[in-house]
Design a protein around this motif. Structure first.
Motif, short mmCIF file in Angstrom:
data_model
loop_
_atom_site.label_atom_id
_atom_site.label_comp_id
_atom_site.label_asym_id
_atom_site.label_seq_id
_atom_site.Cartn_x
_atom_site.Cartn_y
_atom_site.Cartn_z
N ALA A 148 0.83 -1.21 0.00
CA ALA A 148 0.00 0.00 0.00
C ALA A 148 0.86 1.26 0.00
N ASP A 149 1.96 1.24 0.74
CA ASP A 149 2.85 2.41 0.76
C ASP A 149 3.44 2.66 -0.62
N TYR A 150 3.85 1.58 -1.28
CA TYR A 150 4.41 1.73 -2.63
C TYR A 150 3.36 2.24 -3.61
N GLU A 151 2.19 1.61 -3.61
CA GLU A 151 1.16 1.99 -4.57
C GLU A 151 0.62 3.40 -4.31
N GLY A 152 0.56 3.78 -3.03
CA GLY A 152 0.01 5.10 -2.71
C GLY A 152 0.97 6.24 -2.91
N TRP A 153 2.27 5.98 -2.71
CA TRP A 153 3.23 7.07 -2.69
C TRP A 153 4.22 7.10 -3.85
N ALA A 154 4.62 5.95 -4.39
CA ALA A 154 5.63 5.94 -5.45
C ALA A 154 5.23 6.77 -6.68
N PRO A 155 3.93 6.81 -7.06
CA PRO A 155 3.58 7.64 -8.22
C PRO A 155 3.90 9.11 -8.03
N HIS A 156 4.09 9.55 -6.79
CA HIS A 156 4.37 10.97 -6.54
C HIS A 156 5.87 11.31 -6.66
N VAL A 157 6.72 10.30 -6.82
CA VAL A 157 8.16 10.58 -7.00
C VAL A 157 8.37 11.19 -8.37
N MET A 158 8.96 12.36 -8.42
CA MET A 158 9.20 13.04 -9.69
C MET A 158 10.26 12.31 -10.51
N GLU A 159 10.21 12.45 -11.83
CA GLU A 159 11.27 11.89 -12.67
C GLU A 159 12.58 12.56 -12.28
N GLY A 160 13.62 11.75 -12.10
CA GLY A 160 14.89 12.25 -11.60
C GLY A 160 14.97 12.25 -10.09
N GLY A 161 13.85 11.90 -9.42
CA GLY A 161 13.84 11.78 -7.97
C GLY A 161 14.17 10.36 -7.55
N ALA A 162 14.12 10.11 -6.24
CA ALA A 162 14.55 8.82 -5.71
C ALA A 162 13.47 8.15 -4.88
N LEU A 163 13.46 6.82 -4.98
CA LEU A 163 12.65 5.96 -4.12
C LEU A 163 13.62 5.10 -3.33
N VAL A 164 13.55 5.18 -2.01
CA VAL A 164 14.49 4.47 -1.14
C VAL A 164 13.72 3.47 -0.29
N PHE A 165 14.19 2.24 -0.29
CA PHE A 165 13.61 1.18 0.53
C PHE A 165 14.56 0.81 1.66
N HIS A 166 13.98 0.43 2.81
CA HIS A 166 14.77 -0.10 3.91
C HIS A 166 14.35 -1.54 4.17
N ASP A 167 15.25 -2.29 4.77
CA ASP A 167 15.02 -3.70 5.14
C ASP A 167 14.78 -4.57 3.91
N ILE A 168 15.69 -4.47 2.95
CA ILE A 168 15.66 -5.31 1.75
C ILE A 168 16.61 -6.49 1.98
N TYR A 169 16.04 -7.68 2.05
CA TYR A 169 16.82 -8.89 2.34
C TYR A 169 16.58 -9.93 1.25
N PRO A 170 17.46 -10.02 0.24
CA PRO A 170 17.30 -11.05 -0.78
C PRO A 170 17.31 -12.47 -0.20
N ASP A 171 18.06 -12.68 0.86
CA ASP A 171 18.12 -13.97 1.53
C ASP A 171 17.07 -13.99 2.64
N PRO A 172 16.09 -14.88 2.58
CA PRO A 172 15.04 -14.91 3.61
C PRO A 172 15.57 -15.07 5.03
N SER A 173 16.76 -15.63 5.19
CA SER A 173 17.31 -15.78 6.54
C SER A 173 17.68 -14.44 7.15
N GLY A 174 17.80 -13.40 6.32
CA GLY A 174 18.18 -12.08 6.83
C GLY A 174 17.02 -11.29 7.38
N GLY A 175 15.81 -11.55 6.88
CA GLY A 175 14.66 -10.79 7.34
C GLY A 175 13.45 -11.05 6.46
#
Length: 211
Positions: A148-175
């Motif tokens: 919901a946070d992505y769908e609600g807010w990401a469209p408001h990021v301007m072109e040339g702006g940034a979207l930053v994610f926290h707690d990205i764990y490709p390995d499920p053992s990490g989180g």
């Protein structure tokens, strides 16, 4: 530019879960993009990451809007590993991180740079129409809230702006995997490309439409 020592000290000693290296990476991302417009954070908790963002906003002339209902995400409720009983309001038997946030931001001297919006992220997103220079998603970490946070807010990021994610764990053992799946969705949309990261922090730049 470097983060002023007093603000770095304030960030590192505020309640929260962001390691210093990731916080500094967030600060530098906000320095890079913040001059283009406002910064928005989804998930305030006690203000730790808002201090990193606010320090950058001060240097770029930007402002940070940080959105949270302050009743706590799932992982900090009673019985969970990250629960802090000092944040429970005994009058209502509910989490309330807003007083700790206000104290942290006031102690850091960032009340002019950091604006708190208290409410459900999705409700606030439905009212939002200002292009964002940087969006930091770090609210609830289960499937429904992070989507919901992505769908609600990401469209408001301007072109040339940034979207930053926290707690990205490709390995499920990490989180937990929900933020990772939404991060992959952002990359596969064609609207974003990855331009940096540190630890579990990922910085994506908006390069076109397609969200």
């Amino acid at each position: 530019m470097t983060m002023p020592p007093d603000l770095r000290y304030a960030a590192e000693h505020a309640k929260g879960f962001m390691p210093s290296g990731e916080g500094l990476a967030l600060f530098h991302a906000a320095l890079k993009y913040g001059g283009q417009g406002p910064i928005c954070e989804i998930g305030t908790y006690c203000g730790k990451s808002a201090i990193y963002l606010g320090a950058a906003a001060r240097q770029t002339g930007s402002v940070v809007i940080t959105v949270d209902h302050h009743r706590g995400s799932e992982e900090i409720q009673p019985g969970w590993a990250h629960h802090d009983p000092t944040l429970v309001d005994p009058r209502f038997g509910k989490m309330d991180s807003l007083p700790a946030f206000r104290t942290a931001i006031a102690a850091a001297g960032l009340e002019d740079e950091v604006i708190a919006v208290v409410g459900q992220s999705g409700r606030v997103a439905g009212l939002w129409n200002t292009p964002l220079a940087l969006l930091f998603i770090d609210g609830g970490h289960s499937e429904e809230p992070v989507t919901a946070d992505y769908e609600g807010w990401a469209p408001h990021v301007m072109e040339g702006g940034a979207l930053v994610f926290h707690d990205i764990y490709p390995d499920p053992s990490g989180g937990g995997q929900a933020p990772y799946r939404v991060y992959l969705r952002a990359l596969s949309s064609g609207a974003f490309k990855e331009v940096g990261g540190e630890g579990s922090l990922r910085v994506l730049e908006r390069v076109g439409p397609g969200i």
